[in-house]
Design a protein around this motif. Structure first.
Motif, PDB file in Angstrom:
ATOM      1  N   MET A 101     145.034  67.848  47.821  1.00  0.00           N
ATOM      2  CA  MET A 101     144.197  68.992  47.479  1.00  0.00           C
ATOM      3  C   MET A 101     142.757  68.539  47.286  1.00  0.00           C
ATOM      4  O   MET A 101     142.501  67.517  46.638  1.00  0.00           O
ATOM      5  N   THR A 102     141.814  69.262  47.842  1.00  0.00           N
ATOM      6  CA  THR A 102     140.396  68.945  47.701  1.00  0.00           C
ATOM      7  C   THR A 102     139.831  69.643  46.471  1.00  0.00           C
ATOM      8  O   THR A 102     139.959  70.861  46.315  1.00  0.00           O
ATOM      9  N   VAL A 103     139.199  68.859  45.589  1.00  0.00           N
ATOM     10  CA  VAL A 103     138.532  69.435  44.427  1.00  0.00           C
ATOM     11  C   VAL A 103     137.062  69.659  44.768  1.00  0.00           C
ATOM     12  O   VAL A 103     136.540  69.116  45.743  1.00  0.00           O
ATOM     13  N   ASP A 104     136.394  70.450  43.960  1.00  0.00           N
ATOM     14  CA  ASP A 104     134.961  70.674  44.192  1.00  0.00           C
ATOM     15  C   ASP A 104     134.151  69.410  43.920  1.00  0.00           C
ATOM     16  O   ASP A 104     133.262  69.054  44.694  1.00  0.00           O
ATOM     17  N   VAL A 105     134.464  68.750  42.799  1.00  0.00           N
ATOM     18  CA  VAL A 105     133.699  67.580  42.379  1.00  0.00           C
ATOM     19  C   VAL A 105     134.638  66.539  41.793  1.00  0.00           C
ATOM     20  O   VAL A 105     135.509  66.875  40.977  1.00  0.00           O
ATOM     21  N   VAL A 106     134.450  65.272  42.175  1.00  0.00           N
ATOM     22  CA  VAL A 106     135.124  64.169  41.495  1.00  0.00           C
ATOM     23  C   VAL A 106     134.057  63.345  40.791  1.00  0.00           C
ATOM     24  O   VAL A 106     133.039  62.975  41.386  1.00  0.00           O
ATOM     25  N   VAL A 107     134.253  63.119  39.497  1.00  0.00           N
ATOM     26  CA  VAL A 107     133.307  62.367  38.670  1.00  0.00           C
ATOM     27  C   VAL A 107     133.870  60.977  38.450  1.00  0.00           C
ATOM     28  O   VAL A 107     135.005  60.826  37.981  1.00  0.00           O
ATOM     29  N   VAL A 108     133.086  59.950  38.764  1.00  0.00           N
ATOM     30  CA  VAL A 108     133.511  58.564  38.561  1.00  0.00           C
ATOM     31  C   VAL A 108     132.935  58.084  37.236  1.00  0.00           C
ATOM     32  O   VAL A 108     131.725  57.905  37.103  1.00  0.00           O
ATOM     33  N   GLY A 109     133.800  57.891  36.261  1.00  0.00           N
ATOM     34  CA  GLY A 109     133.362  57.437  34.942  1.00  0.00           C
ATOM     35  C   GLY A 109     133.709  58.445  33.869  1.00  0.00           C
ATOM     36  O   GLY A 109     133.296  59.611  33.944  1.00  0.00           O
ATOM     37  N   ALA A 110     134.480  57.993  32.859  1.00  0.00           N
ATOM     38  CA  ALA A 110     134.887  58.880  31.767  1.00  0.00           C
ATOM     39  C   ALA A 110     134.240  58.474  30.453  1.00  0.00           C
ATOM     40  O   ALA A 110     134.817  58.661  29.381  1.00  0.00           O
ATOM     41  N   GLY A 111     133.031  57.886  30.535  1.00  0.00           N
ATOM     42  CA  GLY A 111     132.232  57.677  29.336  1.00  0.00           C
ATOM     43  C   GLY A 111     131.515  58.962  28.982  1.00  0.00           C
ATOM     44  O   GLY A 111     131.783  60.034  29.547  1.00  0.00           O
ATOM     45  N   ILE A 112     130.561  58.887  28.070  1.00  0.00           N
ATOM     46  CA  ILE A 112     129.946  60.119  27.586  1.00  0.00           C
ATOM     47  C   ILE A 112     129.137  60.823  28.676  1.00  0.00           C
ATOM     48  O   ILE A 112     129.114  62.064  28.729  1.00  0.00           O
ATOM     49  N   VAL A 113     128.520  60.077  29.595  1.00  0.00           N
ATOM     50  CA  VAL A 113     127.747  60.723  30.655  1.00  0.00           C
ATOM     51  C   VAL A 113     128.683  61.420  31.643  1.00  0.00           C
ATOM     52  O   VAL A 113     128.470  62.576  32.014  1.00  0.00           O
ATOM     53  N   GLY A 114     129.736  60.720  32.082  1.00  0.00           N
ATOM     54  CA  GLY A 114     130.696  61.344  32.975  1.00  0.00           C
ATOM     55  C   GLY A 114     131.383  62.532  32.337  1.00  0.00           C
ATOM     56  O   GLY A 114     131.604  63.569  32.978  1.00  0.00           O
ATOM     57  N   ALA A 115     131.721  62.409  31.043  1.00  0.00           N
ATOM     58  CA  ALA A 115     132.359  63.514  30.326  1.00  0.00           C
ATOM     59  C   ALA A 115     131.435  64.723  30.254  1.00  0.00           C
ATOM     60  O   ALA A 115     131.873  65.869  30.413  1.00  0.00           O
ATOM     61  N   ALA A 116     130.149  64.472  30.014  1.00  0.00           N
ATOM     62  CA  ALA A 116     129.182  65.566  29.941  1.00  0.00           C
ATOM     63  C   ALA A 116     129.028  66.255  31.289  1.00  0.00           C
ATOM     64  O   ALA A 116     128.935  67.490  31.365  1.00  0.00           O
ATOM     65  N   CYS A 117     128.996  65.461  32.369  1.00  0.00           N
ATOM     66  CA  CYS A 117     128.903  66.048  33.710  1.00  0.00           C
ATOM     67  C   CYS A 117     130.138  66.906  33.987  1.00  0.00           C
ATOM     68  O   CYS A 117     130.026  68.028  34.501  1.00  0.00           O
ATOM     69  N   ALA A 118     131.317  66.374  33.658  1.00  0.00           N
ATOM     70  CA  ALA A 118     132.553  67.109  33.909  1.00  0.00           C
ATOM     71  C   ALA A 118     132.587  68.423  33.140  1.00  0.00           C
ATOM     72  O   ALA A 118     132.968  69.470  33.678  1.00  0.00           O
ATOM     73  N   ARG A 119     132.184  68.370  31.884  1.00  0.00           N
ATOM     74  CA  ARG A 119     132.189  69.593  31.069  1.00  0.00           C
ATOM     75  C   ARG A 119     131.235  70.633  31.638  1.00  0.00           C
ATOM     76  O   ARG A 119     131.584  71.807  31.795  1.00  0.00           O
ATOM     77  N   ALA A 120     130.005  70.190  31.935  1.00  0.00           N
ATOM     78  CA  ALA A 120     128.998  71.144  32.413  1.00  0.00           C
ATOM     79  C   ALA A 120     129.409  71.765  33.743  1.00  0.00           C
ATOM     80  O   ALA A 120     129.222  72.971  33.958  1.00  0.00           O
ATOM     81  N   LEU A 121     129.978  70.968  34.640  1.00  0.00           N
ATOM     82  CA  LEU A 121     130.389  71.490  35.943  1.00  0.00           C
ATOM     83  C   LEU A 121     131.623  72.383  35.824  1.00  0.00           C
ATOM     84  O   LEU A 121     131.693  73.452  36.442  1.00  0.00           O
ATOM     85  N   ALA A 122     132.602  71.958  35.030  1.00  0.00           N
ATOM     86  CA  ALA A 122     133.828  72.748  34.886  1.00  0.00           C
ATOM     87  C   ALA A 122     133.552  74.084  34.220  1.00  0.00           C
ATOM     88  O   ALA A 122     134.150  75.111  34.579  1.00  0.00           O
ATOM     89  N   ARG A 123     132.645  74.102  33.260  1.00  0.00           N
ATOM     90  CA  ARG A 123     132.331  75.361  32.573  1.00  0.00           C
ATOM     91  C   ARG A 123     131.573  76.334  33.478  1.00  0.00           C
ATOM     92  O   ARG A 123     131.416  77.501  33.131  1.00  0.00           O
ATOM     93  N   ARG A 124     131.127  75.849  34.625  1.00  0.00           N
ATOM     94  CA  ARG A 124     130.486  76.729  35.608  1.00  0.00           C
ATOM     95  C   ARG A 124     131.445  77.132  36.722  1.00  0.00           C
ATOM     96  O   ARG A 124     131.029  77.630  37.762  1.00  0.00           O
ATOM     97  N   GLY A 125     132.719  76.879  36.482  1.00  0.00           N
ATOM     98  CA  GLY A 125     133.744  77.372  37.394  1.00  0.00           C
ATOM     99  C   GLY A 125     134.139  76.446  38.511  1.00  0.00           C
ATOM    100  O   GLY A 125     134.905  76.842  39.398  1.00  0.00           O
ATOM    101  N   LEU A 126     133.668  75.202  38.488  1.00  0.00           N
ATOM    102  CA  LEU A 126     134.002  74.256  39.541  1.00  0.00           C
ATOM    103  C   LEU A 126     135.280  73.490  39.203  1.00  0.00           C
ATOM    104  O   LEU A 126     135.552  73.209  38.023  1.00  0.00           O
ATOM    105  N   ALA A 127     136.054  73.173  40.230  1.00  0.00           N
ATOM    106  CA  ALA A 127     137.257  72.353  40.053  1.00  0.00           C
ATOM    107  C   ALA A 127     136.839  70.890  39.999  1.00  0.00           C
ATOM    108  O   ALA A 127     136.282  70.365  40.960  1.00  0.00           O
ATOM    109  N   VAL A 128     137.103  70.236  38.869  1.00  0.00           N
ATOM    110  CA  VAL A 128     136.580  68.897  38.605  1.00  0.00           C
ATOM    111  C   VAL A 128     137.720  67.934  38.295  1.00  0.00           C
ATOM    112  O   VAL A 128     138.631  68.264  37.522  1.00  0.00           O
ATOM    113  N   THR A 129     137.648  66.740  38.871  1.00  0.00           N
ATOM    114  CA  THR A 129     138.538  65.638  38.514  1.00  0.00           C
ATOM    115  C   THR A 129     137.683  64.461  38.071  1.00  0.00           C
ATOM    116  O   THR A 129     136.708  64.114  38.733  1.00  0.00           O
ATOM    117  N   VAL A 130     138.052  63.857  36.942  1.00  0.00           N
ATOM    118  CA  VAL A 130     137.353  62.688  36.413  1.00  0.00           C
ATOM    119  C   VAL A 130     138.240  61.466  36.620  1.00  0.00           C
ATOM    120  O   VAL A 130     139.433  61.495  36.296  1.00  0.00           O
TER     121      VAL A 130
END
Length: 412
Positions: A1-30
């Motif tokens: 399955m293709t996600v909208d965005v894959v974030v590499v890194g689950a530190g605070i910067v990656g977590a912040a990117c994932a939160r901001a993108l997911a809360r805008r309706g994008l399918a995100v995998t970290v």
């Protein structure tokens, strides 16, 4: 399955990117090759500072972050408390909510000079910051001792920064990830990036040790390992590790009330020198320990303990707070910060590689700037109006394109 965005890194910067993108309706995998918040985020002091930044783009971002943190903490508190309420079938109660507190503390910071030579540069720096809108209050020795009674009275200058704050970095990152999951994001740990999936020049996903991950876009937020991961994707990114060490005392009465550091700290953060630099940074934690920093040196990903560095840090701390000479140290730790030659974060799309986005290079300011960097990236990704000018942080600025970085598989 293709996600909208894959974030590499689950530190605070990656977590912040994932939160901001997911809360805008994008399918995100970290993805993270280790555990969430286990790298740079877990090895910092949780600083949220405006006091250490020269006027310019990073200070503007830090001022925005200082305004944003209180509302972000309130949002995360409310979200995670709501989540627990649902789990308990309607029973609400923050004191026993089961999620660690973020320990956000707007306690302010005190910067002190302990030598005659250091006094005027500290005053001049504070004056430049005041010109940029920072609340930097030059105070006399008596006022400094009122704020910090245990401070060495042999000060030559002091500046009070009421806008400085502190947070528990791992708790903050975990809370951002929990919020991202609540918005639909998936987090996969123990998964390492080994290569790129491409459609012509476009990046369309990642090859990993856990299988291929097709994605509409990739966000590289791997902190000091960003240069290594970028190389695996066929991209040059001048992000190098800059090592820092911290001493931790045993628990004691709450003697140090604010974040306190000597004037040399600012120069160390802005220096590009690879050699060892130390300065005194002292602050208490909610648990009753005292954190003593700091050091900066570029030695690759060398994790060997250097007692001489710890000794120098301790000596500097005792000059600020003489009572620490009798304190017991229970442990030390070190971490790697993502260093970029011009000392500015890299946030935004990489025009050299369609489909690749970058959020890294914050060095020691990643905890403070991480959440607003994630929101800035999401604004750019979705075409929303950003809260700050993104141009100084773009990937294709001269300092990034001209930088060279050596990467080693050992660092991965």
């Amino acid at each position: 399955m293709t996600v909208d965005v894959v974030v590499v890194g689950a530190g605070i910067v990656g977590a912040a990117c994932a939160r901001a993108l997911a809360r805008r309706g994008l399918a995100v995998t970290v993805l993270d090759r280790r555990g969430a918040a286990s790298g740079t985020t877990a090895h910092g002091e949780g600083n949220l500072l405006v006091s250490d930044k020269e006027p310019g783009p990073e200070l503007v971002l830090a001022q925005h972050a200082a305004r944003r943190w209180p509302s972000l903490v309130a949002e995360l508190d409310e979200e995670l408390d709501d989540e627990l309420e649902e789990e308990r079938g309607g029973e609400r109660g923050r004191p026993g909510r089961g999620f660690p507190p973020l320990e956000y503390d707007p306690k302010g910071g005190l910067v002190a000079a302990t030598t005659a030579a250091g006094a005027q540069p500290l005053r001049d720096f504070a004056a430049r910051q005041r010109g940029a809108g920072v609340d930097a209050q030059e105070i006399d020795v008596a006022s400094a001792l009122e704020l910090e009674p245990a401070l060495n009275p042999a000060l030559t200058a002091a500046v009070w920064y009421p806008e400085d704050a502190q947070v528990q970095p791992v708790a903050a990152a975990e809370a951002l990830l929990a919020s991202a999951r609540r918005a639909g994001a998936t987090v996969r740990t123990g998964v390492e990036v080994v290569g790129a999936l491409r459609d012509g020049d476009r990046l369309v996903g990642l090859r990993t040790t856990g299988g291929d991950v097709p994605a509409g876009a990739v966000v590289l937020a791997a902190g000091p390992w960003s240069g290594v991961v970028a190389a695996r994707l066929g991209v040059s990114l001048p992000v190098r590790p800059r090592r820092g060490m911290v001493l931790v005392t045993t628990r004691m009465p709450h003697v140090v009330r604010h974040k306190v550091y000597d004037g040399d700290y600012v120069g160390a953060t802005q220096s590009g020198d690879a050699a060892l630099q130390t300065s005194s940074v002292v602050e208490s934690t909610a648990a009753g320990t005292v954190l003593i920093g700091s050091s900066r040196e570029q030695v690759g990903f060398d994790e060997r303990l250097r007692v001489a560095v710890l000794r120098e840090m301790a000596a500097r701390a005792v000059r600020l707070f003489p009572f620490l000479a009798d304190a017991s140290v229970m442990r030390s730790y070190l971490g790697f910060r993502p260093f970029v030659p011009d000392h500015l974060p890299i946030v935004g799309p990489d025009p050299r590689t369609p489909g690749l986005w970058v959020a890294t290079g914050h060095e020691g300011a990643g905890i403070g700037l991480g959440p607003v960097s994630g929101e800035l990236l999401a604004d750019l990704f979705t075409g929303a109006a950003p809260a700050v000018d993104p141009a100084p942080f773009r990937v294709d600025r001269p300092a990034v394109l001209a930088g060279d970085v050596e990467t080693t598989e050992e660092a991965s």
